[in-house]
Scaffold this active site. Structure first.
Site, PDB file in Angstrom:
ATOM      1  N   ASP A 113     -13.796  14.971  -3.769  1.00 57.05           N
ATOM      2  CA  ASP A 113     -13.929  16.296  -4.388  1.00 57.05           C
ATOM      3  C   ASP A 113     -15.207  16.266  -5.231  1.00 57.05           C
ATOM      4  OD1 ASP A 113     -13.363  18.857  -5.555  1.00 57.05           O
ATOM      5  OD2 ASP A 113     -11.232  18.490  -5.281  1.00 57.05           O
ATOM      6  N   ARG A 119       3.032  -1.436  10.833  1.00 56.19           N
ATOM      7  CA  ARG A 119       4.131  -1.581  11.798  1.00 56.19           C
ATOM      8  C   ARG A 119       4.436  -3.002  12.272  1.00 56.19           C
ATOM      9  NH1 ARG A 119       1.587   3.243  14.994  1.00 56.19           N
ATOM     10  NH2 ARG A 119      -0.169   2.261  13.930  1.00 56.19           N
ATOM     11  N   LYS A 169      -7.391   8.245  -1.090  1.00 61.84           N
ATOM     12  CA  LYS A 169      -8.683   8.662  -0.500  1.00 61.84           C
ATOM     13  C   LYS A 169      -9.247   9.930  -1.149  1.00 61.84           C
ATOM     14  CE  LYS A 169      -7.757   6.702   4.107  1.00 61.84           C
ATOM     15  NZ  LYS A 169      -6.322   6.371   4.105  1.00 61.84           N
ATOM     16  N   ASP A 198      -3.436   4.357  -1.915  1.00 62.93           N
ATOM     17  CA  ASP A 198      -4.385   4.808  -0.888  1.00 62.93           C
ATOM     18  C   ASP A 198      -4.372   6.332  -0.797  1.00 62.93           C
ATOM     19  OD1 ASP A 198      -5.912   5.033   1.442  1.00 62.93           O
ATOM     20  OD2 ASP A 198      -4.298   4.376   2.766  1.00 62.93           O
ATOM     21  N   THR A 246     -11.659   5.453  11.015  1.00 65.17           N
ATOM     22  CA  THR A 246     -11.700   4.905  12.385  1.00 65.17           C
ATOM     23  C   THR A 246     -11.262   5.941  13.422  1.00 65.17           C
ATOM     24  OG1 THR A 246      -9.582   3.879  11.879  1.00 65.17           O
ATOM     25  CG2 THR A 246     -11.501   2.442  11.889  1.00 65.17           C
ATOM     26  N   LYS A 262       0.855  -1.191   0.000  1.00 65.08           N
ATOM     27  CA  LYS A 262       0.000   0.000   0.000  1.00 65.08           C
ATOM     28  C   LYS A 262       0.887   1.236   0.000  1.00 65.08           C
ATOM     29  CE  LYS A 262      -2.332   1.643   3.797  1.00 65.08           C
ATOM     30  NZ  LYS A 262      -2.302   3.109   3.937  1.00 65.08           N
TER      31      LYS A 262
HETATM   32  O1  C5P Z   1       0.999   0.303  11.290  1.00 66.03           O
HETATM   33  P1  C5P Z   1      -0.431  -0.138  11.154  1.00 66.03           P
HETATM   34  O2  C5P Z   1      -0.599  -1.640  10.976  1.00 66.03           O
HETATM   35  O3  C5P Z   1      -1.319   0.413  12.245  1.00 66.03           O
HETATM   36  O4  C5P Z   1      -0.876   0.518   9.776  1.00 66.03           O
HETATM   37  C1  C5P Z   1      -2.196   0.442   9.298  1.00 66.03           C
HETATM   38  C2  C5P Z   1      -2.319   1.174   7.992  1.00 66.03           C
HETATM   39  O5  C5P Z   1      -3.687   1.212   7.644  1.00 66.03           O
HETATM   40  C3  C5P Z   1      -1.833   2.613   8.012  1.00 66.03           C
HETATM   41  O6  C5P Z   1      -1.343   2.916   6.710  1.00 66.03           O
HETATM   42  C4  C5P Z   1      -3.093   3.400   8.310  1.00 66.03           C
HETATM   43  O7  C5P Z   1      -3.058   4.703   7.804  1.00 66.03           O
HETATM   44  C5  C5P Z   1      -4.136   2.561   7.570  1.00 66.03           C
HETATM   45  N1  C5P Z   1      -5.504   2.704   8.057  1.00 66.03           N
HETATM   46  C6  C5P Z   1      -5.881   2.431   9.365  1.00 66.03           C
HETATM   47  N2  C5P Z   1      -7.186   2.579   9.744  1.00 66.03           N
HETATM   48  C7  C5P Z   1      -8.104   2.983   8.852  1.00 66.03           C
HETATM   49  C8  C5P Z   1      -7.751   3.258   7.532  1.00 66.03           C
HETATM   50  C9  C5P Z   1      -6.418   3.108   7.164  1.00 66.03           C
HETATM   51  O8  C5P Z   1      -5.061   2.045  10.182  1.00 66.03           O
HETATM   52  N3  C5P Z   1      -9.358   3.073   9.220  1.00 66.03           N
END
Ligand code: C5P
Length: 232
Positions: free
Chosen positions: A64, A211, A61, A59, A119, A32
């Site tokens: 507009d 992460r 998003k 990604d 979220t 992503k």
């Molecule tokens: O590091 P981590 O596993 O928390 O990363 C989750 C990824 O998913 C990040 O790129 C974050 O921006 C994205 N994301 C999220 N929750 C959402 C939409 C996207 O954690 N509702």
């Protein structure tokens, strides 16, 4: 495309991204690319990662007026990504425009997924800031239903919502779910998390993992563990 693990490459430069991706000498993960990396490096980062043989979820998003989103999606369709997204809050007409713009002259197009409510938005901020006074779970399902009506392929949602989205919008409507953590791992700033195995059980089609893989001591082993738990 079947169930898969998507690695969130949340890096701020091409250099860091390639140092990370160079570790994957076997199976090339689905990655992503978010706003941070795209705004830092521009479309060339997409072309370079694609050239290395990865599938890409771009990604960005979009949100507009329908005409602007349609024309922007037409530009993105030339980047040959596998999946991209927009905000369902932009209305059904905007989503229809996006789909039209994204469809190439030969009829092919990347998968198009909608973000429902982020979220980071909770019931209180939705009511106070956005003046939306329905239960947030109903708002998420309504936006998912709108995305389905517009002809989109699925939504980004919490793994906890994936089952209900499938009940409302059908088994084929894709659920792309972040908020995934290993049972023995750090949850960081994510609030509602699931393990890859639980996400599989509940019916997520794609998990987005950042992460737990990017910050792991051995990212390839962490990725392979995700694949074992979620895909195999
Ligand atoms: O590091 P981590 O596993 O928390 O990363 C989750 C990824 O998913 C990040 O790129 C974050 O921006 C994205 N994301 C999220 N929750 C959402 C939409 C996207 O954690 N509702």
């Amino acid at each position: 495309m079947g169930r898969d693990v998507i690695i969130a490459c949340d890096f701020d430069s091409a250099e860091k991204t390639f140092a990370f991706l160079d570790k994957f000498t076997g199976r090339k993960p689905f990655v992503k690319i978010g706003m941070e990396l795209y705004y830092a490096e521009g479309p060339s980062i997409v072309r370079e990662i694609k050239k290395r043989g990865h599938k890409i979820f771009l990604d960005l998003k979009l949100h507009d007026i329908p005409n602007t989103v349609k024309k922007s999606m037409a530009v993105l369709s030339r980047l040959d990504v596998d999946m991209t997204n927009l905000h369902a809050a932009g209305t059904i007409r905007m989503m229809e425009g996006a789909l039209e713009g994204l469809t190439r002259p030969d009829g092919t197009r990347p998968l198009l997924i909608a973000v429902t409510q982020l979220t980071s938005t909770d019931q209180e901020s939705m009511e106070k800031d956005l003046l939306i006074e329905k239960p947030i779970a109903d708002v998420v399902m309504h936006y998912a239903h709108n995305a389905k009506l517009a002809g989109l392929d699925g939504v980004v949602c919490s793994p906890l919502e994936a089952g209900k989205v499938h009940d409302t919008c059908g088994e084929k409507f894709l659920t792309v779910t972040p908020g995934v953590r290993f049972a023995d791992g750090d949850i960081g700033d994510q609030k509602r998390v699931m393990t890859p195995a639980e996400a599989k059980k509940i019916g997520s089609d794609y998990i987005v993992v950042g992460r737990p893989i990017t910050a792991a001591e051995d990212p390839v082993a962490a990725y392979e563990r995700c694949v074992r738990e979620f895909v195999d």
